[in-house]
Scaffold this active site. Structure first.
Site, PDB file in Angstrom:
ATOM      1  N   ASP A  64     -15.457  24.177  44.921  1.00 55.27           N
ATOM      2  CA  ASP A  64     -14.729  25.398  45.267  1.00 55.27           C
ATOM      3  C   ASP A  64     -13.426  24.983  45.944  1.00 55.27           C
ATOM      4  O   ASP A  64     -13.167  23.798  46.138  1.00 55.27           O
ATOM      5  CB  ASP A  64     -15.598  26.316  46.133  1.00 55.27           C
ATOM      6  CG  ASP A  64     -15.867  25.724  47.499  1.00 55.27           C
ATOM      7  OD1 ASP A  64     -15.302  24.675  47.827  1.00 55.27           O
ATOM      8  OD2 ASP A  64     -16.660  26.323  48.247  1.00 55.27           O
ATOM      9  N   SER A  65     -12.596  25.950  46.317  1.00 57.13           N
ATOM     10  CA  SER A  65     -11.279  25.594  46.860  1.00 57.13           C
ATOM     11  C   SER A  65     -11.258  25.558  48.369  1.00 57.13           C
ATOM     12  O   SER A  65     -10.245  25.197  48.963  1.00 57.13           O
ATOM     13  CB  SER A  65     -10.248  26.608  46.381  1.00 57.13           C
ATOM     14  OG  SER A  65     -10.528  27.867  46.966  1.00 57.13           O
ATOM     15  N   GLY A  66     -12.333  25.970  49.018  1.00 54.59           N
ATOM     16  CA  GLY A  66     -12.348  26.043  50.474  1.00 54.59           C
ATOM     17  C   GLY A  66     -11.787  27.346  51.005  1.00 54.59           C
ATOM     18  O   GLY A  66     -11.865  27.626  52.197  1.00 54.59           O
ATOM     19  N   ASP A  72      -7.556  30.439  46.968  1.00 57.31           N
ATOM     20  CA  ASP A  72      -7.441  31.896  46.968  1.00 57.31           C
ATOM     21  C   ASP A  72      -7.658  32.431  48.370  1.00 57.31           C
ATOM     22  O   ASP A  72      -8.077  31.706  49.266  1.00 57.31           O
ATOM     23  CB  ASP A  72      -8.476  32.509  46.015  1.00 57.31           C
ATOM     24  CG  ASP A  72      -9.911  32.275  46.501  1.00 57.31           C
ATOM     25  OD1 ASP A  72     -10.175  31.178  47.040  1.00 57.31           O
ATOM     26  OD2 ASP A  72     -10.742  33.170  46.356  1.00 57.31           O
ATOM     27  N   GLN A 110      -9.260  38.424  42.594  1.00 55.14           N
ATOM     28  CA  GLN A 110      -9.633  39.090  43.846  1.00 55.14           C
ATOM     29  C   GLN A 110      -9.404  40.598  43.696  1.00 55.14           C
ATOM     30  O   GLN A 110      -9.283  41.087  42.582  1.00 55.14           O
ATOM     31  CB  GLN A 110      -8.832  38.488  45.013  1.00 55.14           C
ATOM     32  CG  GLN A 110      -9.266  37.071  45.394  1.00 55.14           C
ATOM     33  CD  GLN A 110     -10.632  37.037  46.089  1.00 55.14           C
ATOM     34  OE1 GLN A 110     -11.207  38.080  46.439  1.00 55.14           O
ATOM     35  NE2 GLN A 110     -11.176  35.834  46.269  1.00 55.14           N
ATOM     36  N   GLY A 122     -14.662  37.141  46.016  1.00 55.33           N
ATOM     37  CA  GLY A 122     -14.645  38.292  46.918  1.00 55.33           C
ATOM     38  C   GLY A 122     -15.724  39.314  46.649  1.00 55.33           C
ATOM     39  O   GLY A 122     -15.600  40.476  47.023  1.00 55.33           O
ATOM     40  N   ASP A 178     -23.515  30.643  41.293  1.00 57.23           N
ATOM     41  CA  ASP A 178     -23.950  29.665  42.289  1.00 57.23           C
ATOM     42  C   ASP A 178     -24.310  30.429  43.546  1.00 57.23           C
ATOM     43  O   ASP A 178     -23.805  31.529  43.769  1.00 57.23           O
ATOM     44  CB  ASP A 178     -22.820  28.681  42.662  1.00 57.23           C
ATOM     45  CG  ASP A 178     -21.860  29.299  43.659  1.00 57.23           C
ATOM     46  OD1 ASP A 178     -21.049  30.143  43.247  1.00 57.23           O
ATOM     47  OD2 ASP A 178     -21.952  28.984  44.857  1.00 57.23           O
ATOM     48  N   CYS A 215     -45.212  29.852  37.133  1.00 56.38           N
ATOM     49  CA  CYS A 215     -44.042  28.994  37.329  1.00 56.38           C
ATOM     50  C   CYS A 215     -44.412  27.557  36.961  1.00 56.38           C
ATOM     51  O   CYS A 215     -45.463  27.051  37.336  1.00 56.38           O
ATOM     52  CB  CYS A 215     -43.580  29.069  38.782  1.00 56.38           C
ATOM     53  SG  CYS A 215     -42.201  27.973  39.162  1.00 56.38           S
ATOM     54  N   CYS A 238     -42.672  24.799  37.814  1.00 54.00           N
ATOM     55  CA  CYS A 238     -41.987  23.801  38.643  1.00 54.00           C
ATOM     56  C   CYS A 238     -42.979  22.789  39.215  1.00 54.00           C
ATOM     57  O   CYS A 238     -44.188  23.023  39.233  1.00 54.00           O
ATOM     58  CB  CYS A 238     -41.194  24.482  39.770  1.00 54.00           C
ATOM     59  SG  CYS A 238     -42.148  24.862  41.244  1.00 54.00           S
ATOM     60  N   CYS A 283     -45.258  24.256  42.021  1.00 52.94           N
ATOM     61  CA  CYS A 283     -46.324  25.152  41.564  1.00 52.94           C
ATOM     62  C   CYS A 283     -47.370  24.418  40.726  1.00 52.94           C
ATOM     63  O   CYS A 283     -48.530  24.821  40.688  1.00 52.94           O
ATOM     64  CB  CYS A 283     -45.736  26.327  40.790  1.00 52.94           C
ATOM     65  SG  CYS A 283     -44.842  27.469  41.870  1.00 52.94           S
ATOM     66  N   HIS A 327     -39.003  24.806  44.181  1.00 49.95           N
ATOM     67  CA  HIS A 327     -39.483  26.023  43.526  1.00 49.95           C
ATOM     68  C   HIS A 327     -38.367  27.070  43.396  1.00 49.95           C
ATOM     69  O   HIS A 327     -38.170  27.652  42.318  1.00 49.95           O
ATOM     70  CB  HIS A 327     -40.674  26.622  44.280  1.00 49.95           C
ATOM     71  CG  HIS A 327     -40.978  28.014  43.825  1.00 49.95           C
ATOM     72  ND1 HIS A 327     -41.689  28.286  42.677  1.00 49.95           N
ATOM     73  CD2 HIS A 327     -40.564  29.216  44.317  1.00 49.95           C
ATOM     74  CE1 HIS A 327     -41.723  29.599  42.501  1.00 49.95           C
ATOM     75  NE2 HIS A 327     -41.059  30.178  43.471  1.00 49.95           N
TER      76      HIS A 327
END
Ligand code: ZN
Length: 382
Positions: free
Chosen positions: A93-95, A147, A188, A215, A265, A303, A305, A308, A334
């Protein structure tokens, strides 16, 4: 040099798309959910565990890595892929979001932002050019433009922040020198349809390799988020990938894909894991609950995973009560699997033309489909 980034939509249903985004570190099948490794580590999990649970793209955080250990140190150690030993694609990301969250210790002007480090109070300055230089040092496959993320309901502030985001987007494009990284521009505009439309129009007029929607999931309602996604979806070109930043409950994935989103994300799965909560296909379980003390069943018997397949709710509850750090690892595996795998199921459903039904069934199973967002946990730094 040949452009290593290509995006192809292989099937779609309504607004939902299944695609392939090729990167220098391999192909990404979309829709996808990216685990967040804020400080070049997805909390409590190893790269091998992330591979096993099916993660393809990992996110790392520019603000945190710039402050510690420093982007130049990461470059010296061979870049993020070598440093954290992740050979798949990485996104930074850009921070911007982190810097603007430092409400009391930052000053914004047209050129950039001056802020105090949350670690030692030292003074720093980020400009679009500086952010691109940091992201080039970190060396992720996908990098984000700098941004300004405004609070969603403040109209005047959103207008100013959007204009600044647009000017900074152009400066980021000019500053970029590496050809092996894809730069995404960020839309944005808060909860205001006309601003979102203006922002999506401007950002998509520039030569970005993908588009992000920023945003959102910052305090607005789900209905407002969905309305903004619909506005942006009408404007953004369909042939470039779209990334909805910081959004990631199961229902957010379904609702985002229904509105044309490819990449998600969120820190939520690993954060919930440290709060003893498991995300399941029907809602959340708090494994601390005394009712699980003698429960021989896995978190979710459907599940697949590692957690599980191997462990009972009783064992997980014991680890939590005994404060064993393995609890955080097993619950993170999980929770991450739940989202990574849901994105794969969504992709499969789109490719065979049953996504509408899949989405309706999934949302109807959830105990609280509209209000299961982690009570503000989703956008905090993990
Ligand atoms: Zn599981």
């Amino acid at each position: 040099m040949k452009n290593k980034f290509t995006f192809e939509i292989v099937s779609n249903q309504g607004r939902a798309r299944a695609g392939i985004l090729n990167t220098p570190h391999g192909p990404l099948l979309t829709p996808l959910f990216a685990p967040v490794g804020t400080q070049a580590a997805v909390k409590a999990t190893t790269a091998a565990q992330l591979k096993e649970l099916g993660a393809s793209l990992i996110l790392a955080n520019t603000y945190h890595l710039y402050l510690r250990p420093g982007d130049e140190l990461v470059a010296e150690m061979g870049g993020l892929h070598a440093f954290m030993n992740w050979d798949g694609p990485i996104l930074t990301d850009s921070g911007g979001y982190q810097v603007f969250s430092l409400a009391d210790s930052r000053r914004i002007d047209e050129e950039g932002v001056t802020f105090k480090s949350h670690i030692d109070g030292s003074l720093h300055r980020l400009t679009p050019e500086k952010v691109i230089s940091i992201e080039e040092n970190l060396g992720a496959d996908i990098i984000m433009a700098f941004d300004e993320c405004a609070s969603p309901y403040d109209r005047d502030y959103n207008e100013r922040a959007m204009k600044r985001t647009h000017a900074w987007a152009e400066r980021c494009l000019r500053a970029k020198t590496r050809r092996d990284q894809a730069l995404f521009g960020i839309v944005q505009g808060g909860v205001f349809p006309d601003l979102r439309r203006e922002s999506a129009t401007f950002i998509s007029s520039l030569n970005f390799e993908g588009h992000a929607i920023g945003g959102l999931s910052v305090g607005e309602t789900k209905a407002e988020m969905h309305a903004m996604l619909e506005v942006v979806d009408e404007v953004l070109p369909t042939q470039k990938p779209r990334y909805l930043m910081g959004v990631g409950t199961p229902q957010d994935l379904i609702n985002g894909v229904l509105r044309g989103v490819d990449i998600f994300d969120c820190v939520l799965p690993t954060r919930l894991a440290r709060h003893h909560a498991a995300m399941t296909r029907t809602g959340r379980l708090n494994l601390m609950n005394a009712g699980f003390a003698r429960d021989p069943n896995p978190i979710d018997d459907q599940c697949a995973c590692y957690t599980c397949r191997q462990f009972s709710r009783a064992y997980l509850r014991h680890l939590i009560v005994a404060r064993e750090i393995l609890a955080g690892t097993l619950l993170s595996i999980h929770n991450l699997f739940t989202l990574v795998n849901l994105a794969k199921e969504i992709r499969q459903a789109i490719s065979v033309g049953i996504f509408d039904q899949f989405a309706a069934d999934y949302l109807s199973r959830l105990e609280d489909p509209e209000n299961n967002d982690g009570a503000g946990l989703s956008r905090e730094a993990d």
